[in-house]
Design an enzyme around this catalytic site. Structure first.
Site, PDB file in Angstrom:
ATOM      1  N   ASN A   9       0.867  -1.180   0.000  1.00 18.21           N
ATOM      2  CA  ASN A   9       0.000   0.000   0.000  1.00 18.21           C
ATOM      3  C   ASN A   9       0.904   1.231   0.000  1.00 18.21           C
ATOM      4  OD1 ASN A   9      -1.770   2.060   0.500  1.00 18.21           O
ATOM      5  ND2 ASN A   9      -2.455   1.318   2.506  1.00 18.21           N
ATOM      6  N   TRP A  10       0.979   1.855  -1.160  1.00 20.07           N
ATOM      7  CA  TRP A  10       1.902   2.994  -1.292  1.00 20.07           C
ATOM      8  C   TRP A  10       1.389   4.239  -0.570  1.00 20.07           C
ATOM      9  CZ3 TRP A  10       4.106   3.419  -6.997  1.00 20.07           C
ATOM     10  CH2 TRP A  10       4.685   2.195  -7.359  1.00 20.07           C
ATOM     11  N   LYS A  11       0.128   4.234  -0.172  1.00 19.69           N
ATOM     12  CA  LYS A  11      -0.510   5.413   0.440  1.00 19.69           C
ATOM     13  C   LYS A  11      -0.287   6.626  -0.471  1.00 19.69           C
ATOM     14  CE  LYS A  11      -0.261   3.170   4.861  1.00 19.69           C
ATOM     15  NZ  LYS A  11      -0.101   3.238   6.313  1.00 19.69           N
ATOM     16  N   HIS A  98      -9.426   0.937   5.020  1.00 17.48           N
ATOM     17  CA  HIS A  98      -8.145   1.144   5.716  1.00 17.48           C
ATOM     18  C   HIS A  98      -8.381   2.064   6.917  1.00 17.48           C
ATOM     19  CE1 HIS A  98      -4.075   2.424   6.568  1.00 17.48           C
ATOM     20  NE2 HIS A  98      -3.685   1.346   5.931  1.00 17.48           N
ATOM     21  N   GLU A 100      -6.845   4.493   7.974  1.00 14.21           N
ATOM     22  CA  GLU A 100      -6.690   5.929   7.678  1.00 14.21           C
ATOM     23  C   GLU A 100      -7.971   6.480   7.051  1.00 14.21           C
ATOM     24  OE1 GLU A 100      -2.994   5.474   5.567  1.00 14.21           O
ATOM     25  OE2 GLU A 100      -2.065   4.888   7.459  1.00 14.21           O
ATOM     26  N   GLU A 168      -5.221  -5.085  10.433  1.00 11.78           N
ATOM     27  CA  GLU A 168      -4.211  -4.057  10.668  1.00 11.78           C
ATOM     28  C   GLU A 168      -4.507  -3.365  11.993  1.00 11.78           C
ATOM     29  OE1 GLU A 168      -2.275  -2.817   6.688  1.00 11.78           O
ATOM     30  OE2 GLU A 168      -3.909  -1.459   7.103  1.00 11.78           O
ATOM     31  N   GLY A 174       2.511   2.291  10.869  1.00  7.80           N
ATOM     32  CA  GLY A 174       3.432   3.413  10.755  1.00  7.80           C
ATOM     33  C   GLY A 174       4.124   3.770  12.053  1.00  7.80           C
ATOM     34  N   SER A 214       3.512  -2.162  10.249  1.00  9.10           N
ATOM     35  CA  SER A 214       4.967  -2.206  10.442  1.00  9.10           C
ATOM     36  C   SER A 214       5.592  -3.546  10.063  1.00  9.10           C
ATOM     37  CB  SER A 214       5.330  -1.812  11.881  1.00  9.10           C
ATOM     38  OG  SER A 214       4.889  -0.494  12.154  1.00  9.10           O
ATOM     39  N   GLY A 235       3.049  -1.225   4.316  1.00  3.56           N
ATOM     40  CA  GLY A 235       3.035   0.213   4.057  1.00  3.56           C
ATOM     41  C   GLY A 235       4.450   0.704   3.780  1.00  3.56           C
ATOM     42  N   GLY A 236       5.059   1.299   4.781  1.00  2.00           N
ATOM     43  CA  GLY A 236       6.382   1.927   4.625  1.00  2.00           C
ATOM     44  C   GLY A 236       7.410   1.077   3.873  1.00  2.00           C
TER      45      GLY A 236
HETATM   46  P1  13P Z   1       3.108   0.398   7.754  1.00  2.00           P
HETATM   47  O1  13P Z   1       3.667  -0.889   7.154  1.00  2.00           O
HETATM   48  O2  13P Z   1       3.831   1.612   7.281  1.00  2.00           O
HETATM   49  O3  13P Z   1       2.945   0.306   9.216  1.00  2.00           O
HETATM   50  O4  13P Z   1       1.624   0.556   7.146  1.00  2.00           O
HETATM   51  C1  13P Z   1       0.761  -0.510   7.198  1.00  2.00           C
HETATM   52  C2  13P Z   1      -0.443  -0.180   6.432  1.00  2.00           C
HETATM   53  O5  13P Z   1      -1.210   0.688   6.812  1.00  2.00           O
HETATM   54  C3  13P Z   1      -0.689  -0.925   5.191  1.00  2.00           C
HETATM   55  O6  13P Z   1      -1.966  -0.703   4.699  1.00  2.00           O
END
Ligand code: 13P
Length: 257
Positions: A9-11, A98, A100, A168, A174, A214, A235-236
């Site tokens: 997930n590149w956000k 998600h 967010e 998640e 994050g 994470s 994510g990251g």
């Molecule tokens: P991180 O891997 O940066 O914690 O993000 C997870 C995420 O929200 C994937 O959708």
């Protein structure tokens, strides 16, 4: 058997040149990865990159997904993008719910239920996200919250073969603070049990449940080797081709479930 899925997930990251660089490195890395076919790889870039990324992944074993979709197919919804529009780009998956989106854009279970139905009608695969906040975990409400996120959205009219769940925990996103493999497995087993009640046991045993929060190369093995963890929503670490490839390679090296 469940095919392991590693999704990135590149956000809201990457311009077009940056995205091209990332995908070029990813393709090269995947070509030289042994046993890589055991793992499905998905990237979910921001929406403006979907058309060019569809071209960039053509012929590679990389699938394309979106991070959100509107529940209506068209209409006066300034700034929104619908499932038929995403389908045009070559997308096969859409992340819905998600944390967010839930927290920052106030998407609730009722809206998410409509979005999930729009995605599967697409017909695309939905990656439906669930997870508790730190406060909810600390007050022992994880099962109640996750159970509700499932019950209010995932009913038997959602075709199981177009459904992936991502667990998640919000406190792990994050933050660098990952759920331990045991903590994650416990919730994944609970989710599978809940899915067995909605569908039936054999169907629930085919639905993939990803862990997200994470996930990094150094914790991926412990998480992915749990019996009910069928992949990761990263994510990251998916923004670095080396880290994302390392996670894919770890997944490829683990026994199939
Ligand atoms: P991180 O891997 O940066 O914690 O993000 C997870 C995420 O929200 C994937 O959708």
């Amino acid at each position: 058997m469940r095919h392991t899925l590693i999704a990135g997930n590149w956000k809201m990251h990457k311009t077009l040149p940056e995205a091209r660089e990332l995908v070029t490195a990813l393709r090269a890395g995947l070509e030289s990865l042994r046993g890589g076919d055991a793992v499905e790889v998905l990237i979910c870039p921001p929406v403006q990159l979907l058309f060019p990324m569809a071209k960039a992944v053509a012929g590679a074993r990389i699938m394309l997904g979106a991070q959100n979709a509107h529940n209506e197919p068209h209409g006066a919804f300034t700034g929104e993008v619908s499932v038929p529009m995403l389908t045009d780009t070559g997308c096969t998956h859409v992340i819905i719910g998600h944390s967010e989106r839930r927290q920052l854009f106030h998407e609730d279970n009722a809206l998410l239920a409509r979005k999930v139905r729009a995605v599967v009608a697409g017909p695309l695969t939905v990656i439906y996200c669930v997870g508790e906040t730190l406060e909810e975990r600390e007050s022992d409400r994880t099962r109640r919250v996750v159970g509700r996120q499932l019950d209010e959205v995932v009913k038997s009219d959602v075709p199981a073969d177009r459904l992936v769940i991502a667990y998640e925990p919000v406190w792990a996103i994050g933050t660098g603070r990952t759920a331990t493999p045991q903590q994650a497995q416990e919730v994944h087993a609970f989710i599978r049990e809940r899915l067995s009640a909605t569908y039936d046991k054999p169907t629930a045993s085919r639905i993939r449940i990803l862990y997200g929060g994470s996930v990094k190369p150094d914790n991926a093995a412990g998480l992915l080797s749990q019996p009910d963890i069928d992949g990761a929503l990263v994510g990251g670490a998916c923004l670095s081709p080396d880290d994302f490839l390392a996670i894919i390679s770890i997944a490829a090296g683990l026994p199939r479930k």
